[in-house]
Design an enzyme around this catalytic site. Structure first.
Site, PDB file in Angstrom:
ATOM      1  N   LYS A   1      -5.063  -8.072  -7.563  1.00 34.30           N
ATOM      2  CA  LYS A   1      -6.289  -8.300  -6.781  1.00 34.30           C
ATOM      3  C   LYS A   1      -7.369  -7.281  -7.149  1.00 34.30           C
ATOM      4  O   LYS A   1      -7.062  -6.110  -7.345  1.00 34.30           O
ATOM      5  CB  LYS A   1      -5.906  -8.142  -5.298  1.00 34.30           C
TER       6      LYS A   1
ATOM      7  N   LYS B   1       0.813  -1.224   0.000  1.00 33.17           N
ATOM      8  CA  LYS B   1       0.000   0.000   0.000  1.00 33.17           C
ATOM      9  C   LYS B   1       0.843   1.270   0.000  1.00 33.17           C
ATOM     10  O   LYS B   1       0.384   2.308  -0.461  1.00 33.17           O
ATOM     11  CB  LYS B   1      -0.968   0.004   1.204  1.00 33.17           C
TER      12      LYS B   1
ATOM     13  N   LYS C   1     -10.869  -2.010  -4.059  1.00 29.51           N
ATOM     14  CA  LYS C   1     -11.708  -0.802  -4.004  1.00 29.51           C
ATOM     15  C   LYS C   1     -10.956   0.409  -4.513  1.00 29.51           C
ATOM     16  O   LYS C   1     -11.559   1.366  -4.967  1.00 29.51           O
ATOM     17  CB  LYS C   1     -12.077  -0.499  -2.546  1.00 29.51           C
TER      18      LYS C   1
HETATM   19  N1  AQP Z   1     -10.121  -9.301  -4.389  1.00 30.04           N
HETATM   20  C1  AQP Z   1     -10.539  -9.930  -3.310  1.00 30.04           C
HETATM   21  N2  AQP Z   1     -10.826 -11.250  -3.352  1.00 30.04           N
HETATM   22  C2  AQP Z   1     -11.267 -11.918  -2.252  1.00 30.04           C
HETATM   23  N3  AQP Z   1     -11.461 -11.313  -1.062  1.00 30.04           N
HETATM   24  C3  AQP Z   1     -11.202  -9.981  -0.973  1.00 30.04           C
HETATM   25  N4  AQP Z   1     -11.290  -9.100   0.039  1.00 30.04           N
HETATM   26  C4  AQP Z   1     -10.906  -7.877  -0.376  1.00 30.04           C
HETATM   27  N5  AQP Z   1     -10.562  -7.940  -1.675  1.00 30.04           N
HETATM   28  C5  AQP Z   1     -10.720  -9.236  -2.078  1.00 30.04           C
HETATM   29  C6  AQP Z   1     -11.761  -9.451   1.377  1.00 30.04           C
HETATM   30  O1  AQP Z   1     -12.782  -8.543   1.733  1.00 30.04           O
HETATM   31  C7  AQP Z   1     -12.735  -8.321   3.139  1.00 30.04           C
HETATM   32  C8  AQP Z   1     -12.813  -6.863   3.442  1.00 30.04           C
HETATM   33  O2  AQP Z   1     -11.722  -6.177   2.956  1.00 30.04           O
HETATM   34  P1  AQP Z   1     -11.457  -4.715   3.514  1.00 30.04           P
HETATM   35  O3  AQP Z   1     -12.508  -3.804   3.082  1.00 30.04           O
HETATM   36  O4  AQP Z   1     -11.197  -4.724   4.961  1.00 30.04           O
HETATM   37  O5  AQP Z   1     -10.107  -4.316   2.974  1.00 30.04           O
HETATM   38  P2  AQP Z   1      -9.297  -4.448   1.745  1.00 30.04           P
HETATM   39  O6  AQP Z   1      -8.655  -5.798   1.670  1.00 30.04           O
HETATM   40  O7  AQP Z   1      -8.388  -3.301   1.900  1.00 30.04           O
HETATM   41  O8  AQP Z   1     -10.323  -4.267   0.536  1.00 30.04           O
HETATM   42  P3  AQP Z   1      -9.834  -3.888  -0.865  1.00 30.04           P
HETATM   43  O9  AQP Z   1     -10.937  -3.779  -1.790  1.00 30.04           O
HETATM   44  O10 AQP Z   1      -8.763  -4.801  -1.279  1.00 30.04           O
HETATM   45  O11 AQP Z   1      -9.276  -2.446  -0.610  1.00 30.04           O
HETATM   46  P4  AQP Z   1      -7.915  -1.824  -1.049  1.00 30.04           P
HETATM   47  O12 AQP Z   1      -8.195  -1.215  -2.352  1.00 30.04           O
HETATM   48  O13 AQP Z   1      -7.661  -0.803   0.019  1.00 30.04           O
HETATM   49  O14 AQP Z   1      -6.869  -2.887  -1.113  1.00 30.04           O
HETATM   50  C9  AQP Z   1     -11.478  -9.007   3.664  1.00 30.04           C
HETATM   51  O15 AQP Z   1     -11.863 -10.242   4.240  1.00 30.04           O
HETATM   52  C10 AQP Z   1     -10.674  -9.245   2.431  1.00 30.04           C
HETATM   53  O16 AQP Z   1      -9.865 -10.400   2.544  1.00 30.04           O
END
Ligand code: AQP
Length: 341
Positions: free
Chosen positions: A204, A120, A207
């Site tokens: 991956k 990140k 968001k």
């Molecule tokens: N691509 C993914 N595939 C499977 N599981 C996923 N999770 C996130 N992306 C994927 C799972 O969703 C849950 C919540 O995630 P979060 O909102 O706490 O945080 P995150 O991982 O930061 O979500 P993002 O979308 O991946 O955000 P950014 O863009 O900040 O990196 C978790 O259980 C996660 O494993």
């Protein structure tokens, strides 16, 4: 002292940083729904994590709206807030209290190994907030303040769950409290534990990806879902006869896994059904399936969000029930540490 036996309890959460996407749904949320019939579950909107990267006066309204939207997404996906408390983390102050104790238990060397922080921040580590660095400690507190035994998450959270176990183990040793905190099990299950970007099968689905075409948002309408799937990156070859034929084809593998998870089937079954098909015909079936599964969630989210006061009541009620579990555990932590009064 005899070790404590913990009854099964589930805790998981998502950040209200942007609209939830298909990766959040298939990697975690769908499994949360399935677990609430088998175990006691608590589902949290982790708003304190959401300020680790982007916050300030201008973000206040967006954050508040996002907290309600994530709560609505949980309920619209099938979480029953009467059965499983749905609440936002900042309403239960014991999360932050325990996180401080844990930040005195965790070692800097452990934190320096966290790959998500490195991903990140890239080359700009010195500009990142201290909160982003200590995020996994707060996550350990989110889980252990309920002595949760199981945490359903996507594959990307595995390392943070290992850290949670290390912190639990060290706390139990340091304070001579064998088994006080359970060694929480990650529940990483289903054919889509790591949903990849629709534009790049090696990244991956996220968001924060700049391209909205890289993800399917839970709020997307039918036309948008179909168009994103139609335009998803693929290779020129037809679909293979077996899983082995997906090696080196990350985009094809991703779409097969998404289909399997949405249809509640094994990836092998999907591969056999579409063996030799061109992507165009597979994509139109995948789009039909995704629209059928996701648009009712979006419609229910819209209905729930039309009454924000009701969502706030649900969050408040969930927090009261969560606090009733967290407060006595925090009291016991204070006693074990030696805080007086
Ligand atoms: N691509 C993914 N595939 C499977 N599981 C996923 N999770 C996130 N992306 C994927 C799972 O969703 C849950 C919540 O995630 P979060 O909102 O706490 O945080 P995150 O991982 O930061 O979500 P993002 O979308 O991946 O955000 P950014 O863009 O900040 O990196 C978790 O259980 C996660 O494993």
């Amino acid at each position: 002292m005899t070790a404590i036996t913990h009854t099964n309890r589930v805790l998981s959460g998502m950040q209200p940083t942007n609209t939830l996407h298909l990766g959040n749904y298939l990697g975690a949320l769908k499994n949360w729904v399935a677990m609430q019939d088998r175990m006691e579950c608590l589902y949290c909107v982790v708003d304190m994590h959401a300020i680790t990267q982007d916050s300030g006066y201008g973000k206040r309204e967006t954050l508040a709206a996002s907290i309600r939207e994530v709560a609505a997404a949980y309920i619209a996906s099938g979480i029953d807030p009467k059965k499983s408390p749905v609440f936002n983390q900042s309403r239960v102050p014991e999360h932050a209290e325990l996180a401080w104790v844990f930040s005195c238990v965790a070692r800097l060397g452990w934190m320096d190994r966290m790959t998500q922080f490195k991903e990140k921040t890239g080359k700009h580590k010195e500009r990142a907030s201290v909160g982003l660095y200590t995020y996994p400690i707060l996550m350990a507190a989110d889980i252990l303040i309920y002595q949760a035994t199981h945490v359903p998450v996507g594959e990307d959270q595995r390392q943070h769950l290992e850290l949670t176990r290390d912190i639990a183990q060290k706390f139990n040793n340091d304070f001579a409290a064998p088994g006080f905190f359970p060694l929480t099990e990650p529940v990483i299950t289903g054919p889509a534990t790591r949903v990849m970007s629709l534009r790049d099968g090696t990244k991956k689905m996220s968001k924060t990806d700049e391209s909205d075409m890289s993800r399917i948002n839970l709020t997307d309408d039918a036309d948008t879902i179909a168009s994103k799937i139609r335009k998803a990156r693929t290779d020129p070859n037809p679909l293979p006869e077996s899983a082995k034929g997906l090696e080196g084809r990350p985009e094809a593998e991703n779409l097969i896994n998404i289909y399997a998870a949405l249809a509640d089937e094994e990836a092998e079954t999907v591969i056999r059904r579409f063996a030799g098909h061109q992507f165009s015909s597979f994509k139109s079936e995948l789009a039909e399936l995704a629209v059928a599964k996701l648009t009712p969630i979006a419609a229910e989210m819209r209905r729930l969000l039309a009454d924000p006061a009701e969502i706030d009541r649900t969050l408040k009620d969930g927090a009261l029930r969560a606090r009733a579990i967290a407060a006595p555990i925090m009291d016991e932590v204070k006693r074990l540490v030696g805080f007086v009064g």
